[in-house]
Design a protein around this motif. Structure first.
Motif, PDB file in Angstrom:
ATOM      1  N   ARG A 312       0.757  -1.348  -0.006  1.00 29.18           N
ATOM      2  CA  ARG A 312       0.013  -0.021  -0.012  1.00 29.18           C
ATOM      3  C   ARG A 312       0.897   1.230   0.120  1.00 29.18           C
ATOM      4  O   ARG A 312       0.268   2.350  -0.052  1.00 29.18           O
ATOM      5  CB  ARG A 312      -0.892  -0.091   1.065  1.00 29.18           C
ATOM      6  N   PHE A 313       2.183   1.048   0.118  1.00 27.80           N
ATOM      7  CA  PHE A 313       2.929   2.242   0.153  1.00 27.80           C
ATOM      8  C   PHE A 313       3.861   2.454  -0.859  1.00 27.80           C
ATOM      9  O   PHE A 313       4.355   1.623  -1.743  1.00 27.80           O
ATOM     10  CB  PHE A 313       3.738   2.266   1.461  1.00 27.80           C
ATOM     11  N   GLY A 370      -8.996   1.533  -2.473  1.00 26.17           N
ATOM     12  CA  GLY A 370      -9.083   1.150  -4.065  1.00 26.17           C
ATOM     13  C   GLY A 370      -8.204   2.086  -4.770  1.00 26.17           C
ATOM     14  O   GLY A 370      -6.784   1.955  -4.270  1.00 26.17           O
ATOM     15  N   ASP A 371      -8.387   2.968  -5.755  1.00 26.24           N
ATOM     16  CA  ASP A 371      -7.395   3.900  -6.426  1.00 26.24           C
ATOM     17  C   ASP A 371      -7.190   5.110  -5.770  1.00 26.24           C
ATOM     18  O   ASP A 371      -6.368   5.728  -6.210  1.00 26.24           O
ATOM     19  CB  ASP A 371      -7.928   4.159  -7.729  1.00 26.24           C
ATOM     20  N   LEU A 372      -7.521   5.384  -4.728  1.00 28.54           N
ATOM     21  CA  LEU A 372      -7.484   6.701  -3.977  1.00 28.54           C
ATOM     22  C   LEU A 372      -6.392   6.512  -2.968  1.00 28.54           C
ATOM     23  O   LEU A 372      -6.231   5.600  -2.112  1.00 28.54           O
ATOM     24  CB  LEU A 372      -8.732   6.978  -3.224  1.00 28.54           C
ATOM     25  N   SER A 373      -5.658   7.693  -3.126  1.00 28.90           N
ATOM     26  CA  SER A 373      -4.185   7.582  -2.018  1.00 28.90           C
ATOM     27  C   SER A 373      -3.826   9.080  -1.695  1.00 28.90           C
ATOM     28  O   SER A 373      -4.436   9.963  -2.314  1.00 28.90           O
ATOM     29  CB  SER A 373      -2.978   6.892  -2.478  1.00 28.90           C
ATOM     30  N   LEU A 374      -3.168   9.188  -0.333  1.00 28.62           N
ATOM     31  CA  LEU A 374      -2.896  10.333   0.122  1.00 28.62           C
ATOM     32  C   LEU A 374      -1.431  10.375   0.093  1.00 28.62           C
ATOM     33  O   LEU A 374      -0.656   9.499  -0.067  1.00 28.62           O
ATOM     34  CB  LEU A 374      -3.126  10.405   1.627  1.00 28.62           C
ATOM     35  N   PHE A 375      -0.732  11.736  -0.130  1.00 29.51           N
ATOM     36  CA  PHE A 375       0.795  11.873   0.075  1.00 29.51           C
ATOM     37  C   PHE A 375       1.111  12.883   0.612  1.00 29.51           C
ATOM     38  O   PHE A 375       0.518  13.888   0.901  1.00 29.51           O
ATOM     39  CB  PHE A 375       0.934  11.829  -1.605  1.00 29.51           C
ATOM     40  N   GLY A 433      -1.622  16.173  -0.180  1.00 31.22           N
ATOM     41  CA  GLY A 433      -2.640  16.177  -1.016  1.00 31.22           C
ATOM     42  C   GLY A 433      -3.203  14.680  -1.291  1.00 31.22           C
ATOM     43  O   GLY A 433      -2.911  13.645  -0.500  1.00 31.22           O
ATOM     44  N   ALA A 434      -3.622  14.525  -2.324  1.00 27.89           N
ATOM     45  CA  ALA A 434      -4.490  13.331  -2.797  1.00 27.89           C
ATOM     46  C   ALA A 434      -4.109  12.975  -4.187  1.00 27.89           C
ATOM     47  O   ALA A 434      -4.094  13.947  -5.066  1.00 27.89           O
ATOM     48  CB  ALA A 434      -6.076  13.144  -2.474  1.00 27.89           C
ATOM     49  N   ASN A 435      -4.174  11.630  -4.574  1.00 33.46           N
ATOM     50  CA  ASN A 435      -3.842  10.957  -5.820  1.00 33.46           C
ATOM     51  C   ASN A 435      -5.252  10.169  -6.075  1.00 33.46           C
ATOM     52  O   ASN A 435      -5.747   9.361  -5.246  1.00 33.46           O
ATOM     53  CB  ASN A 435      -2.869  10.048  -5.898  1.00 33.46           C
ATOM     54  N   TYR A 436      -5.777  10.287  -7.373  1.00 31.78           N
ATOM     55  CA  TYR A 436      -6.636   9.337  -7.805  1.00 31.78           C
ATOM     56  C   TYR A 436      -6.248   8.642  -9.215  1.00 31.78           C
ATOM     57  O   TYR A 436      -5.745   9.239 -10.066  1.00 31.78           O
ATOM     58  CB  TYR A 436      -8.174   9.918  -7.880  1.00 31.78           C
ATOM     59  N   ARG A 437      -6.270   7.446  -9.240  1.00 26.81           N
ATOM     60  CA  ARG A 437      -5.776   6.612 -10.541  1.00 26.81           C
ATOM     61  C   ARG A 437      -6.964   6.117 -11.077  1.00 26.81           C
ATOM     62  O   ARG A 437      -8.052   5.301 -10.905  1.00 26.81           O
ATOM     63  CB  ARG A 437      -4.717   5.552 -10.295  1.00 26.81           C
TER      64      ARG A 437
END
Length: 440
Positions: A312-313, A370-375, A433-437
């Motif tokens: 997950r990382f 899912g495809d949502l991640s924070l960074f 922020g946030a990523n979405y793939r």
């Protein structure tokens, strides 16, 4: 008598042989070692090293060699390798060689299978969007350049002004970054835009010198004012980069990067110069509105990496070399309060810069759902600017025949500025922020 002579010779040959170790060479080629115990006209009795006794016929003996005791504790017969044994040995070596080749082939096929699995797992086809907010520092103003021009004017002219601002070159800012990232197997394409804004307070001292006339006149009055004011900075950066992975791997991806870079900076200032009336009755108070614009464009090359761990990382980063160039301009509108109506003075600076430096980005992401991640991302860009050319303009580019201004135009940009100016363009920030793939 003829028979007795050979017998005597043989008798002398084998006399007292039991006191030493002998090597007996037979006519067949065999060799035996031992001690002679007894002998007669037909045979020789030998005690072997293992304690056994053997009788040799004198007719089969070719030679007896006298020497030291054999190092071997056991009397051995030299092996005679037959053709059959040689063939068996060669067949055994051939079988071992074939076995080793089979094992090497199996290992190679195993590695190839693992690599095929890695290539399959490393395949990607997705579009990722991200947005981050944060804060940091930026440096884009060219205040040392302006101060050098003022110093040149004071040196070459009868009157002039010099100011020394205590405002830090680096100013705090609030920044935001938007990013689109497209990946297709070994290739990636990235578009990134960053904007940073900040406010700062102006402070310092301004020295004014009032001349008595022409360029050869000496100063008749001098005063020092206090500088007060505020300013705003705006920093914009746009990047488009292409990446290629020479050796795809599902866990650690290393890329070669190249791209196009653009930077726009703008600084506006209101500077109030406040002081007391001079002895000759001059009012030194004045208000200046200043604006600096800078535009750089060029390219970047470097490497990028992406390391995935614990499912997950993800740790991503870029190390880039930037090579850029572009024009800058400075405009000052000054209102003097020593007369009514106010005196207005306008001048500007125009110049070209060559900028080289580095940019380093590090980004740590964690999947949420899912495809949502924070960074969280940290970035630092530092460019060292070198002056290429420059000139001073009066009244929106109008010329001036004053000799002091001509000297300033010639010497200030070309001689004084490279000596006194260390100009840098800096952008540093930490954002979350946030990523979405979107996977295809």
């Amino acid at each position: 008598m003829k028979i007795m002579i050979p017998l005597c010779f043989v008798t002398l040959l084998f006399a007292n042989l039991s006191l030493r170790s002998e090597t007996i060479l037979l006519k067949s080629g065999e060799k035996w070692e031992g001690s002679v115990l007894a002998q007669d006209k037909d045979s020789v009795t030998v005690k072997l090293a293992d304690g056994n006794t053997k009788v040799f016929s004198k007719s089969v003996i070719q030679k007896v060699s006298f020497g030291k005791k054999s190092e071997s504790s056991t009397l051995k017969k030299e092996p005679q390798i037959s053709e059959k044994e040689k063939k068996i040995k060669e067949e055994k070596e051939l079988a071992e060689k074939q076995k080793q080749e089979a094992e090497d082939l199996k290992a190679k096929e195993g590695k190839q299978k693992i690599r095929e699995e890695q290539l399959s797992n490393a395949k990607r086809h997705y579009l990722e969007g991200s947005f981050g907010l944060g804060s940091g520092e930026s440096q884009s103003e060219l205040r040392p350049f302006f101060q050098t021009i003022q110093l040149a004017g004071l040196i070459f002219g009868s009157g002039g002004q010099v100011e020394l601002q205590s405002t830090p070159y680096k100013t705090k800012n609030q920044s935001g970054t938007a990013r689109l990232f497209y990946a297709w197997d070994r290739f990636t394409f990235e578009i990134r835009g960053t904007e940073a804004k900040g406010n700062f307070d102006t402070g310092g001292l301004q020295t004014l010198s009032y001349g008595g006339g022409g360029g050869s006149s000496t100063s008749t009055d001098r005063t020092t004012n206090v500088l007060l004011g505020n300013g705003e900075t705006k920093f914009q950066k746009f990047s488009s980069r292409v990446g290629f992975t020479p050796y795809p791997h599902p866990v650690l991806d290393l890329q070669i990067l190249a791209g196009v870079e653009r930077i726009w900076t703008k600084t506006t200032q209101e500077v109030d110069s406040v002081g007391g009336i001079t002895a000759t009755g001059m009012n030194p108070n004045r208000v200046s509105y200043r604006e600096t614009d800078n535009s750089l464009k060029g390219y970047s090359i470097g490497i990028g990496y992406e390391w995935k761990f614990l499912d997950r990382f993800t740790l991503q980063g870029q190390i880039l070399h930037l090579d850029m160039k572009g024009p800058s301009s400075f405009r000052s509108n000054e209102f003097r309060l020593d007369a009514t109506p106010f005196k207005f003075n306008q001048f500007g600076l125009d110049y070209q810069w060559k900028a080289t430096g580095t940019e380093v980005n590090v980004k740590f992401s964690s999947k949420i759902k899912g495809d949502l991640s924070l960074f969280v991302e940290a970035s630092n860009m530092t460019l060292n600017n070198k002056l290429q050319s420059g000139y001073i303009t009066e009244n929106d580019g109008g010329g001036n025949s004053d000799p002091s201004q001509i000297l300033t135009k010639i010497y200030a940009p070309q001689i004084l500025i490279p000596m006194l100016l260390d100009s840098k363009t800096v952008l540093t920030y930490v954002q979350v922020g946030a990523n979405y793939r979107f996977s295809f």
